[in-house]
Design a protein around this motif. Structure first.
Motif, PDB file in Angstrom:
ATOM      1  N   UNK A   6      33.566  25.996  76.558  1.00 28.34           N
ATOM      2  CA  UNK A   6      33.389  27.391  76.950  1.00 28.34           C
ATOM      3  C   UNK A   6      32.483  28.154  75.976  1.00 28.34           C
ATOM      4  N   UNK A   7      31.430  27.490  75.514  1.00 28.79           N
ATOM      5  CA  UNK A   7      30.405  28.160  74.728  1.00 28.79           C
ATOM      6  C   UNK A   7      30.668  28.268  73.247  1.00 28.79           C
ATOM      7  N   UNK A   8      31.719  27.665  72.736  1.00 27.66           N
ATOM      8  CA  UNK A   8      32.045  27.767  71.313  1.00 27.66           C
ATOM      9  C   UNK A   8      31.172  26.829  70.486  1.00 27.66           C
ATOM     10  N   UNK A   9      30.525  27.366  69.435  1.00 25.43           N
ATOM     11  CA  UNK A   9      29.743  26.521  68.530  1.00 25.43           C
ATOM     12  C   UNK A   9      30.646  25.520  67.812  1.00 25.43           C
ATOM     13  N   UNK A  10      31.824  25.963  67.404  1.00 22.76           N
ATOM     14  CA  UNK A  10      32.737  25.073  66.690  1.00 22.76           C
ATOM     15  C   UNK A  10      33.183  23.922  67.571  1.00 22.76           C
ATOM     16  N   UNK A  11      33.464  24.221  68.843  1.00 23.63           N
ATOM     17  CA  UNK A  11      33.900  23.160  69.747  1.00 23.63           C
ATOM     18  C   UNK A  11      32.794  22.133  69.958  1.00 23.63           C
ATOM     19  N   UNK A  12      31.565  22.608  70.139  1.00 25.19           N
ATOM     20  CA  UNK A  12      30.453  21.672  70.298  1.00 25.19           C
ATOM     21  C   UNK A  12      30.234  20.858  69.029  1.00 25.19           C
ATOM     22  N   UNK A  13      30.501  21.458  67.875  1.00 25.77           N
ATOM     23  CA  UNK A  13      30.360  20.696  66.637  1.00 25.77           C
ATOM     24  C   UNK A  13      31.409  19.586  66.557  1.00 25.77           C
ATOM     25  N   UNK A  14      32.626  19.867  67.067  1.00 24.10           N
ATOM     26  CA  UNK A  14      33.643  18.806  67.091  1.00 24.10           C
ATOM     27  C   UNK A  14      33.234  17.677  68.033  1.00 24.10           C
ATOM     28  N   UNK A  15      32.617  18.028  69.152  1.00 22.77           N
ATOM     29  CA  UNK A  15      32.112  16.994  70.054  1.00 22.77           C
ATOM     30  C   UNK A  15      31.061  16.142  69.356  1.00 22.77           C
ATOM     31  N   UNK A  25      27.977  22.707  60.219  1.00 23.68           N
ATOM     32  CA  UNK A  25      27.012  23.456  61.018  1.00 23.68           C
ATOM     33  C   UNK A  25      27.674  24.411  61.987  1.00 23.68           C
ATOM     34  N   UNK A  26      28.739  23.960  62.670  1.00 28.11           N
ATOM     35  CA  UNK A  26      29.442  24.841  63.584  1.00 28.11           C
ATOM     36  C   UNK A  26      30.065  26.025  62.877  1.00 28.11           C
ATOM     37  N   UNK A  27      30.621  25.793  61.674  1.00 26.21           N
ATOM     38  CA  UNK A  27      31.229  26.881  60.910  1.00 26.21           C
ATOM     39  C   UNK A  27      30.190  27.879  60.427  1.00 26.21           C
ATOM     40  N   UNK A  28      29.061  27.374  59.918  1.00 26.00           N
ATOM     41  CA  UNK A  28      28.013  28.257  59.428  1.00 26.00           C
ATOM     42  C   UNK A  28      27.411  29.099  60.551  1.00 26.00           C
ATOM     43  N   UNK A  29      27.337  28.521  61.758  1.00 26.78           N
ATOM     44  CA  UNK A  29      26.765  29.256  62.888  1.00 26.78           C
ATOM     45  C   UNK A  29      27.656  30.403  63.337  1.00 26.78           C
ATOM     46  N   UNK A  30      28.920  30.387  62.947  1.00 30.90           N
ATOM     47  CA  UNK A  30      29.794  31.520  63.232  1.00 30.90           C
ATOM     48  C   UNK A  30      29.540  32.676  62.268  1.00 30.90           C
ATOM     49  N   UNK A  31      28.886  32.410  61.141  1.00 28.67           N
ATOM     50  CA  UNK A  31      28.553  33.437  60.142  1.00 28.67           C
ATOM     51  C   UNK A  31      27.123  33.941  60.290  1.00 28.67           C
ATOM     52  N   UNK A  32      26.203  32.993  60.407  1.00 35.62           N
ATOM     53  CA  UNK A  32      24.787  33.327  60.539  1.00 35.62           C
ATOM     54  C   UNK A  32      24.270  32.762  61.851  1.00 35.62           C
ATOM     55  N   UNK A  33      23.076  33.179  62.256  1.00 34.23           N
ATOM     56  CA  UNK A  33      22.538  32.659  63.506  1.00 34.23           C
ATOM     57  C   UNK A  33      22.105  31.206  63.325  1.00 34.23           C
ATOM     58  N   UNK A  34      21.996  30.494  64.447  1.00 36.81           N
ATOM     59  CA  UNK A  34      21.732  29.055  64.427  1.00 36.81           C
ATOM     60  C   UNK A  34      20.380  28.713  63.808  1.00 36.81           C
ATOM     61  N   UNK A  35      19.360  29.518  64.101  1.00 35.25           N
ATOM     62  CA  UNK A  35      18.022  29.235  63.577  1.00 35.25           C
ATOM     63  C   UNK A  35      18.010  29.311  62.055  1.00 35.25           C
ATOM     64  N   UNK A  36      18.649  30.318  61.494  1.00 34.91           N
ATOM     65  CA  UNK A  36      18.704  30.459  60.031  1.00 34.91           C
ATOM     66  C   UNK A  36      19.427  29.269  59.389  1.00 34.91           C
ATOM     67  N   UNK A  37      20.538  28.868  59.975  1.00 34.83           N
ATOM     68  CA  UNK A  37      21.300  27.727  59.441  1.00 34.83           C
ATOM     69  C   UNK A  37      20.447  26.465  59.458  1.00 34.83           C
TER      70      UNK A  37
END
Length: 422
Positions: free
Chosen positions: A123-132, A256-268
């Protein structure tokens, strides 16, 4: 089926598939030892696993944009395991290439559809996709241990035992597909994605992932032999280096999933590639056991952007999610194998150290591509991603588009409460 259960099953199933990508590099020392293959010959085996996979993944992705093909998950898993299982049974170099290529096609068939299904379940979660993504990283990490446990004890004739993870992967994905099918049969619809495709940004993203792929695939093909040379022929040095390379990827994906919750994906991604430049240089030039530290840093640095690049690609091409997944998760990742024969030829003519040195420049190129990339606004909701698991093709938009779930809510739902976290 709860969302965290679906992601856990998909993640473990992903591991059961990607163990066969890691198995190709893990089998290289055994092909050299038992069949006296040269560096160029074993590079050809890596190429066989990558070439068809590289060509096929965008094709499978384009097909899944028109028709949902959930059956590709079990079928791709089966082919991935079957090819590796048969690769050690024939002394023929041509048959070995063919069997490894079959495995590559199976892996290609699996990834675009599994990325769509995983983002639907997440459902669009960065953290969930990182676990996948972690599942795939763990599959890579376990590959050298699995191959060593089986092949080191009885030789290449025991490779049929390597089919067991494929059987497990098939059993794991089927209940998830059944649950998603029931959810959609109960009324989940499809929405036409809002906004247009940003093809220019997608091309830059793809070029960055190509550079990353060449570094990772090149290291995975030769780090075992390189570590053995650098650590004076220790039998355990090579498998240990390969294990660290793959395990560091699992850590990097979660980070990566955790950092993307703090900063945007491109910056990470941008900072991760910049750090990777120094890490790869350490792998090539720093002597002694410190090699393992830089292998771990390189792996983490290359994998922090991994799942983020998949969702970035989907957001840059919201009308072609399958194609975007096939390219970012498939083509640009597998295409790194095309450079392996060149690395092997340079190593045969000079040394492995000389052949691996150019890899230092490639994360810098990825960083340059990311410098001009925008952070896309989320254009994909669960309904956008989910063409029916029972019927393919686009459907009419609903009267009102479904609101995308909040990332924090999805993350909270997917984060396990205790020691049983995925």
């Amino acid at each position: 089926m709860q969302r965290n259960t679906s992601i856990t099953l998909l993640s473990v199933g992903h591991a059961c598939v990607d163990v066969y990508q890691g198995a190709v590099a893990s089998l290289v020392p055994f092909f050299v030892a038992e069949r006296a293959y040269s560096y160029a010959a074993v590079s050809g085996i890596v190429l066989a696993a990558s070439l068809l996979s590289s060509v096929a993944q965008p094709v499978f992705g384009a097909l899944t944009d028109r028709w949902a093909m959930p059956w590709l998950l079990p079928v791709g898993t089966l082919l991935g395991g079957l090819g590796i299982a048969l690769s050690g049974l024939s002394g023929s170099y041509g048959l070995t290439l063919a069997f490894v290529a079959i495995s590559g096609v199976g892996v290609a068939a699996y990834h675009p559809e599994s990325a769509r299904v995983a983002r639907l379940a997440s459902q669009g979660s960065h953290s969930a996709m990182s676990w996948f993504s972690v599942g795939g990283n763990l599959g890579f990490a376990l590959a050298p241990l699995m191959v060593a446990a089986v092949v080191a004890t009885g030789g290449l004739r025991l490779t049929p035992l390597l089919a067991l993870p494929a059987l497990a992967g098939i059993a794991l994905c089927l209940p998830v597909l059944h649950a998603l099918g029931r959810r959609q049969a109960a009324g989940a619809g499809t929405a036409i994605p809002a906004g247009g495709d940003d093809r220019a940004s997608f091309v830059k993203l793809s070029l960055a992932v190509v550079c990353r792929s060449i570094v990772f695939v090149g290291l995975s093909a030769f780090i075992s032999l390189y570590a053995t040379q650098r650590l004076h022929g220790s039998a355990a040095a090579g498998p240990a280096a390969l294990f660290v390379l793959y395990l560091g990827g699992a850590i990097g994906s979660v980070l990566g999933g955790s950092l993307a919750n703090r900063w945007d994906r491109v910056t990470v991604c941008r900072w991760s590639y910049l750090i990777s430049v120094g890490a790869v240089a350490g792998v090539v030039f720093v002597p002694g056991p410190a090699l393992y530290l830089f292998v771990a840093l390189t792996s983490a640095g290359l994998y922090v952007p991994f799942s983020l690049q998949v969702t970035l690609g989907q957001d840059y091409l919201p009308s072609r999610v399958g194609t975007a997944s096939g390219i970012t998760l498939g083509l640009t990742v597998s295409i790194g194998g095309l450079a392996s024969p060149a690395i092997g030829s340079i190593a045969d003519a000079t040394s492995l150290r000389t052949a691996l040195a150019p890899l230092i420049l490639l994360p810098a190129l990825s960083w340059l591509f990311f410098r001009t990339l925008p952070e896309p606004s989320p254009k994909l909701s669960t309904s956008t991603l989910s063409t029916s698991l029972e019927q393919g093709g686009p459907s009419s938009p609903r009267p009102g588009p479904a609101a995308p779930p909040k990332a924090a809510d999805a993350d909270a739902a997917l984060a396990p409460a205790g020691p049983d976290r995925p």
